[in-house]
Write a protein that holds these residues in place. Sequence first.
Motif, short mmCIF file in Angstrom:
data_model
loop_
_atom_site.label_atom_id
_atom_site.label_comp_id
_atom_site.label_asym_id
_atom_site.label_seq_id
_atom_site.Cartn_x
_atom_site.Cartn_y
_atom_site.Cartn_z
N ASP A 54 6.29 2.90 6.72
CA ASP A 54 7.23 4.00 6.92
C ASP A 54 6.89 5.11 5.94
OD1 ASP A 54 9.32 5.53 7.80
OD2 ASP A 54 10.88 4.41 6.76
N GLY A 55 6.91 6.33 6.46
CA GLY A 55 6.69 7.47 5.57
C GLY A 55 5.81 8.52 6.19
N GLY A 56 5.31 9.41 5.33
CA GLY A 56 4.53 10.55 5.78
C GLY A 56 3.04 10.26 5.86
N THR A 57 2.30 11.31 6.18
CA THR A 57 0.85 11.26 6.23
C THR A 57 0.33 12.43 5.41
OG1 THR A 57 0.56 12.71 8.15
CG2 THR A 57 1.05 10.38 8.58
N SER A 77 -4.08 20.45 6.75
CA SER A 77 -2.75 19.95 6.39
C SER A 77 -1.63 20.62 7.17
CB SER A 77 -2.50 20.14 4.89
OG SER A 77 -3.43 19.41 4.12
N VAL A 78 -1.91 21.75 7.81
CA VAL A 78 -0.86 22.51 8.49
C VAL A 78 -0.37 21.75 9.72
CG1 VAL A 78 -0.39 24.59 9.84
CG2 VAL A 78 -1.60 24.74 7.67
N ASN A 79 0.93 21.70 9.88
CA ASN A 79 1.53 21.00 11.01
C ASN A 79 2.22 22.02 11.91
OD1 ASN A 79 2.64 19.25 12.83
ND2 ASN A 79 3.75 18.02 11.32
N GLU A 103 0.84 -1.19 0.00
CA GLU A 103 0.00 0.00 0.00
C GLU A 103 0.88 1.24 0.00
OE1 GLU A 103 -3.53 0.01 2.64
OE2 GLU A 103 -2.72 1.90 3.41
N THR A 104 0.37 2.30 -0.59
CA THR A 104 1.03 3.59 -0.52
C THR A 104 -0.06 4.66 -0.56
OG1 THR A 104 2.79 4.97 -1.47
CG2 THR A 104 1.31 3.88 -3.02
N GLY A 105 0.35 5.91 -0.29
CA GLY A 105 -0.66 6.96 -0.27
C GLY A 105 -0.09 8.31 0.10
N SER A 106 -0.95 9.18 0.60
CA SER A 106 -0.57 10.55 0.91
C SER A 106 0.64 10.58 1.84
CB SER A 106 -1.74 11.26 1.59
OG SER A 106 -2.85 11.36 0.71
N GLY A 107 1.54 11.51 1.56
CA GLY A 107 2.76 11.62 2.34
C GLY A 107 3.86 10.71 1.86
N GLY A 108 3.57 9.91 0.82
CA GLY A 108 4.58 9.03 0.25
C GLY A 108 4.93 7.84 1.12
N ARG A 113 -7.56 15.70 3.47
CA ARG A 113 -7.83 14.71 2.42
C ARG A 113 -6.61 13.81 2.27
NH1 ARG A 113 -8.06 17.81 -2.06
NH2 ARG A 113 -10.30 18.18 -1.94
N THR A 114 -6.85 12.50 2.34
CA THR A 114 -5.76 11.54 2.21
C THR A 114 -6.14 10.47 1.21
OG1 THR A 114 -6.59 10.29 4.12
CG2 THR A 114 -4.88 11.91 4.55
#
Length: 729
Positions: free
Chosen positions: A228-231, A288-290, A195-200, A719-720
Motif C-alpha cells: 500500500d502506498g505511492g510510487t 514524475s509528472v502525473n 520493503e519500502t521505497g519511493s512514494g512512501g 528514478r525510484t
Amino acid sequence: MPHQLRPVAAAAALALLASGSWAQQQDSAATPTLSTVTVRASADASAQGLSPAFPGGQVARGGRAGILGTQDNMETPFSITSYTNEYILDRQASSVGAVLRSDPFVGVARGFGNFQEAYFIRGFVVTSDDTAYNGLYSLMPRQYIATELFERVEVLRGATAFLTGATPSGNGLGGAINLLPKRAPNEPLNRVSVETGSGGYGHVSADIARRFGPDGSTGIRVNAGYRDGGTGVDSEKQKTTVASVGLDWHNRDVRLSGDIGWQENQFKQTRPSVTPAGATSIPAPNASVNFAQPWTYSNEKDLFGTLRGEWDINSAVTAWAAYGGRRGDESNRLAGFNLTNGSTGDGYTYRYDNVREDQVDTGELGLRGKLRTGSVGHEWVVAASRFKSTEKNAYKMDFFNQQATNLFNPVYSALPAFSGAEFAGGNLAAPGVTNRINLTSYALGDTLSLVNDTVLLTLGARHQQMHTTAYDFNTGAVNANGDYDKSRTSPALGAVWKVNKQFSAYANYIEGLTKGDVAPPGTTNANAVFAPYVTKQQEVGLKYDAGRLGAGLALFSIERPRSTGGGVGQTFTQSGKDRHQGVELSVFGEATRGLRLLGGVTWLDAKQVSTGDATTEGKRVIGVPKMQGSIGAEWDVPGVDRLALDARLTAGGSRYADAANTLKVGGWGRVDVGARYLMEVGGRLVTLRARIDNLADRSYWASTGGYPGQGYMVVGAPRTFSLGASIDF
C-alpha cells in the motif's frame, strides 16, 4: 499497507541493517558462519519437475515447451528463457512486467485504455489475458499479476500454435509467457519480507512451506502479501493484497497438486496512456509528472484455482489431466490523455466508466511416453485441451464532454457528471454477457532421437476449433456476424543437432493461429467470414553451454496475414502481411567466479508488406524498434563477504506511433543498480536488498502501442528507490 504500517516496514529494514552492522562490530576479526539453507524445488505433479537453475541462479537450464513438457535448452528446437525465483527476489520485482523488463527480447507495454500489462515478443503483442499458469491460459489476474503468486516466469519466443494452442484473445503470435506455481521445497521454508521505497509505500509478505509424511510425500506452501502506498509518480497510489496456497502429494506412480489463490489490486490516480490525437510531435514529459485526473481508479479482484494429476501407467507411459478456473471482477473510472499539440502539451481527457466480470474454465489431458523402434528413440505425446470463458461488460463513455488539460502542466478537474450525450453499453450495476470464447484442440507430437541421440527431430500437429460469440451490450442478442466458428490444423517441425557437449544447432517451422476477420458493413462482401489467419515462422539458431556460461543466437522470420479494403464500396480481403525478421543474441551465467551476466540484444525488421495502401506499404509496425537489448551484471565484492552489487543497462531504438510512420517516438536507455547483503542476526539468515531504478532519472516513452493498430504511449517511471529485508527462520 495502512499508513501506520509504512514506517514499520522502513524501520524494520533499517533496524536489521543496523543490527547486522552492530553484530559485525562485535567481532570484526571473525567472519560469521551462516547456516546452510538448501531450497530445492519439488516436482509439481510432474516427474520432470522444474528445470534446474543454470550457474549464477538467474535463469534455468530449460523450460516448458508446451505439451512437449519441460525441455533442456540444448535439446529443444525452440527459444526459451526461464527466470528463477531467486532472480525475481533479488531484483525486487513486483509483477510479471517488472520481471520481463530485464528481458532483452521483450518490450513491456500496456493494454488499450487501461493499466493491463502487455508484452511485445518478436514485435507481436501478448496481453496478460493470454498468460498461462502451469500451461493453462487466462487463470491469473488479467491486468496485474503479483510475484507472490508464481515461482518462475518462462518466455517461449516464437509462434506456438502446436505447442500451446491458440490464445483466448488471439494474440501471442510472437511468443508465450508461462508462470510456474510455487511448491513446497524439500527443506522447511519460513520467510518474512518487508520493503519500502519511493512514494512512501510499504510492502510485507510471508512465504511458508512444509513437507509431511513418508519421504515428504505431502507438501503445502502458503504465500501472502500486502502492499500500500505511492510510487515514484506524483500522487499515484497502488494497493495490492494477495494470498495463495499450493498443495502437492505423490507416491511411486501418482502425483497430484492444486492451488487456490486470490488477488485484489487497486490503482488510484494512475498515470494514463497518451494518445496522439492530432499531435505531430511526441515529447516525453517529466517522468514524475502525473497528468491523471484525481478521480480515476481501477480495481480488480480475482479468485483462481487449479488441479493437476499425473499417473505413471507403466515405466514407459504417463497420463496427465489438469483443470483450472478463475472468477474475476473489475471496475474502472478512466480518463485517457489525448494529446492535440506536442509543442505546447495541450490535450484533453473525458470520463470513461467500465465494469467487467470474467468466468474462465479450462483444462487439458494427455498421454506421453517413450519407446524405441530399432536404433530410433521416440518421445511421443497426445493431448486434448478445452478453454471456455464468459465475459460480462458494461460501459459509459462521455466523449463529447471533454476537459482541457496539459501534458507538462496538468489541469485537474472535478469529477464530471455524465452529460446525457454519452455513449453507453449495458448496465453498469448489472453487466450482461458480451462475449463467449470456446476453444477445443487435439495435438499429436513425436520427438525422434537419431544418430546415437545426437540428432533430435520433432514432428507435430494440433487441430484447433475456434468458436467465439459476441453479444449486443444492451439487448443481449448475438451481434450480426458475431458468431465465429472455424477450425485449422497447425503443423510443426523442429530439429536439433547436438554438435558436441557445448554446441547445439537447431531449426524450426511452426505456425501461430488467430481467428479471421469479418468483412465490415459497407464493403462489397459485407458480412463475409474469413478462415483463421495463419502466422508462419521459420527459425534457425545456435546454443552454447560452456558449463558455467551460456549463450544463444537465433535468426527468425515470422509473417502475419493482414486484411485490406475495409472502406465503403471496397472489397474486403485477406491481403498483405506484417513481416518480422530478426536476430537475437543472448548471454547468461557466470563469466568468472563471482561475476554473473544476463542479457542480450535483438535486431528486428518489422514491416507492413503488400498492404494495398501507399501510405503504409513497407512502413514499420507500430511500437516496434529496430533494436533493443539489455545487459545486467552482478558482482560479488572481493573482501566483503556476502555483498553483491548489480547493474543493468536497458535500451531501445526509436519507434512509430502510427501505421504511416509519420509520428516518430525517440529511442531510450536507462540504468538500474542494486545491492544485496547476507548476514546472520540472532541465528537467523537475513538478506538486505536495495535498488535504484532509472538511476539518471531519464524521461522517456517506455512503450508505444500494446494493442494491434493502436499507437498510444506510456511514460517511463522516474528514478525510484526501494529498500527491503527478508528473514529466513
